[in-house]
Design a protein around this motif. Structure first.
Motif, PDB file in Angstrom:
ATOM      1  N   VAL A 118       0.839  -1.202   0.000  1.00  0.00           N
ATOM      2  CA  VAL A 118       0.000   0.000   0.000  1.00  0.00           C
ATOM      3  C   VAL A 118       0.871   1.249   0.000  1.00  0.00           C
ATOM      4  O   VAL A 118       0.589   2.227  -0.692  1.00  0.00           O
ATOM      5  CB  VAL A 118      -0.960  -0.001   1.200  1.00  0.00           C
ATOM      6  N   ASP A 119       1.962   1.233   0.783  1.00  0.00           N
ATOM      7  CA  ASP A 119       2.937   2.318   0.692  1.00  0.00           C
ATOM      8  C   ASP A 119       4.320   1.707   0.475  1.00  0.00           C
ATOM      9  O   ASP A 119       4.443   0.517   0.170  1.00  0.00           O
ATOM     10  CB  ASP A 119       2.873   3.246   1.912  1.00  0.00           C
ATOM     11  N   ASP A 120       5.359   2.501   0.656  1.00  0.00           N
ATOM     12  CA  ASP A 120       6.693   2.080   0.224  1.00  0.00           C
ATOM     13  C   ASP A 120       7.497   1.325   1.273  1.00  0.00           C
ATOM     14  O   ASP A 120       8.578   0.828   0.959  1.00  0.00           O
ATOM     15  CB  ASP A 120       7.497   3.312  -0.239  1.00  0.00           C
ATOM     16  N   ASP A 121       7.019   1.234   2.519  1.00  0.00           N
ATOM     17  CA  ASP A 121       7.804   0.510   3.513  1.00  0.00           C
ATOM     18  C   ASP A 121       7.494  -0.996   3.412  1.00  0.00           C
ATOM     19  O   ASP A 121       6.545  -1.404   2.741  1.00  0.00           O
ATOM     20  CB  ASP A 121       7.556   1.063   4.919  1.00  0.00           C
ATOM     21  N   PRO A 122       8.294  -1.849   4.058  1.00  0.00           N
ATOM     22  CA  PRO A 122       8.106  -3.299   3.915  1.00  0.00           C
ATOM     23  C   PRO A 122       7.032  -3.900   4.816  1.00  0.00           C
ATOM     24  O   PRO A 122       6.788  -5.107   4.762  1.00  0.00           O
ATOM     25  CB  PRO A 122       9.478  -3.860   4.304  1.00  0.00           C
ATOM     26  N   TRP A 123       6.368  -3.078   5.637  1.00  0.00           N
ATOM     27  CA  TRP A 123       5.462  -3.598   6.653  1.00  0.00           C
ATOM     28  C   TRP A 123       4.032  -3.715   6.142  1.00  0.00           C
ATOM     29  O   TRP A 123       3.653  -3.103   5.144  1.00  0.00           O
ATOM     30  CB  TRP A 123       5.489  -2.685   7.891  1.00  0.00           C
TER      31      TRP A 123
END
Length: 520
Positions: A118-123
């Motif tokens: 959904v966004d750019d972090d891996p979580w």
């Protein structure tokens, strides 16, 4: 978007968002968008399935959430990702409303991967569950559920800490499968059916599933935790002492001797398992387990395949959701061997901070899996498990994928089992139900080591009455967009806009620690 405009007028007329009090200390997010995903074929299949979507929409709009309806042509990976990206900067809950024929291990795999993009972090960026049922009315019950569940009564086919429960009945997977049972928060009493005694022989011949069925029918368990062998179409008792299986919407009991015959019938009916189980149960005149109507959840922590609906209503998971009134089910969609997904979820449910729900335990445990993976090598997050089972071929493919990601397998040889296990477990544990609905373990008798108190949306205090050391994950009570959060004053923790993870937190008896978040 046509369906959205036909649904909304039915629900919003005369409704205003409900006033909500600040979420202190309860971790449930109130001010958060909620995405509902469904296929065009589902809402057009019958008015009843359309009503499931409407009911879920109404519930969350009444709670003050922005509800985003996303009709898709199919539940493929890209459609899921496009729909979930509607949440970016808005919130953290989503549900897929689907008929059983649309639900398989592939759907859950794709959901896991989509929520991390959904966004750019891996979580993971949201909690997403699948709402389904044998009939639309079963899914409707789950969609409408609002009253939180405090779980005081336990039924298990593994050993679980009895001190948390007013009544517990555990058919353990210890040697000899002793049964540990108690009521009234007392010390569990052990019953052992030894094959060396006449009584033991008689019981083991009849099967321990008779005891499991009796408890399920009469003691109204609110939490079921299971281990031992399972497939999409059966659950064995520890050490093969009998089994239960789904047929025509009910679970049926099979003795060890009957189950041995069942295995052969199931193997011969590949692709037609649901139909085969139904015919076999009728032919053998198996005894059904009568539903009791008690609201509950089921965590298949140590079972293979339990969480895979296998595109059929005649599966273990869908039967639990439907006839046995489970509002949430968690289980593996593939054979389990590493166990971090299932047992980790159980550990987080029982041992995380006070008030942790099953949905939060499932989500936070998955974030710990991602963190462990990242600690070994960040590029391991690029490696994927796509097979039905962890075969030699699957391991070969993972090794090739590691090499493509720039990871030399020989460099991680000492922890190669962990590499395989973490890659395997992070995308294969199903979550059924509305993830915003709260099912929490009773804490009136024994509390977890830590309690979280939110002072305001920028500060919380971790306290411990008796002291303790544990892994702990904390979801923030209000959704905050990723671009609004800068840092926090807990440098040893994994910190995101949605949650904070402590791999090992220790507090002395009576001690506390306040953590402050910095916002841009």
């Amino acid at each position: 978007m046509k369906v959205i405009f036909t649904l909304l007028p039915l629900l919003v007329a005369g409704l205003a968002p409900a006033e909500t009090s600040p979420a202190v200390p309860a971790p449930m997010v109130t001010k958060s968008a909620y995405v509902i995903i469904f296929t065009k074929s589902t809402v057009e299949s019958s008015p009843e399935w359309r009503e499931v979507v409407c009911a879920l929409q109404k519930k969350h709009e009444t709670a003050g959430r922005e509800v985003i309806l996303k009709e898709v042509n199919s539940l493929d990976a890209e459609s899921l990702l496009t729909a979930l990206r509607e949440l970016k900067g808005k919130g953290r809950y989503a549900a897929v409303v689907a008929r059983p024929a649309e639900v398989s291990r592939v759907l859950f795999r794709d959901i896991h991967r989509a929520v991390r993009r959904v966004d750019d972090d891996p979580w993971g960026d949201c909690l997403c569950g699948v709402i389904t049922g044998r009939r639309a009315e079963d899914a409707l019950r789950i969609a409408k559920a609002e009253q939180p569940l405090v779980m005081k009564r336990l039924l298990a086919s593994t050993n679980v800490d009895a001190s948390r429960f007013e009544h517990s009945y555990c058919i353990t997977d210890w040697t000899g499968a002793p049964i540990m049972a108690q009521s009234g928060y007392t010390e569990p009493q052990q019953t052992l059916y030894s094959p060396e005694t006449e009584e033991g022989k008689k019981m083991l011949s009849a099967g321990l599933q008779t005891l499991f069925a009796r408890e399920l029918e009469t003691e109204k368990p609110q939490l079921i935790i299971t281990s031992s062998h399972a497939t999409q179409f059966n659950l064995e008792m520890p050490f093969g002492y009998g089994a239960i299986m789904p047929a025509d919407g009910l679970y049926y009991q099979a003795s060890p001797e009957q189950f041995a015959q069942f295995g052969k019938a199931l193997e011969a009916a590949y692709g037609r398992q649901g139909e085969a189980v139904s015919k076999w149960a009728a032919q053998m005149q198996l005894t059904p387990i009568q539903p009791d109507g008690e609201t509950r959840v089921w965590l298949a922590a140590g079972n293979c395949l339990f969480g895979d609906a296998y595109n059929t209503a005649d599966s273990m998971a869908v039967t639990a959701l439907s006839s046995y009134s489970c509002n949430q089910v968690v289980g593996y969609t593939v054979p389990s061997w590493y166990g971090e997904g299932g047992w980790g979820t159980m550990g987080t449910l029982l041992g995380n901070a006070e008030g942790t729900s099953l949905a939060e335990a499932w989500f936070l445990n998955n974030q710990f899996i991602l963190h462990r993976t990242q600690q070994i090598h960040p590029d391991l997050l690029k490696v994927e498990f796509n097979d039905e089972r962890i075969s030699g071929v699957a391991q070969y493919r993972m090794i090739r994928s590691m090499e493509k990601a720039g990871i030399a397998p020989e460099k991680v040889a000492p922890v190669i089992r962990d590499c395989f296990g973490l890659i395997h477990d992070r995308d294969v544990l199903a979550f059924y139900g509305d993830p915003s609905w709260r099912a929490m373990v009773n804490e009136s008798n024994t509390k977890p080591a830590f309690r979280i108190t939110w002072n305001n949306k920028e500060s919380f205090t971790i306290s411990s009455e008796n002291g303790g050391k544990a892994r702990i994950g904390i979801l923030f009570p209000e959704y905050v967009s990723a671009d609004k959060v800068a840092s926090c004053d807990a440098p040893e923790a994994v910190f995101t806009n949605d949650f904070i993870l402590f791999e090992s937190l220790e507090l002395a008896p009576g001690a506390s620690r306040t953590v402050t978040l910095q916002y841009k």
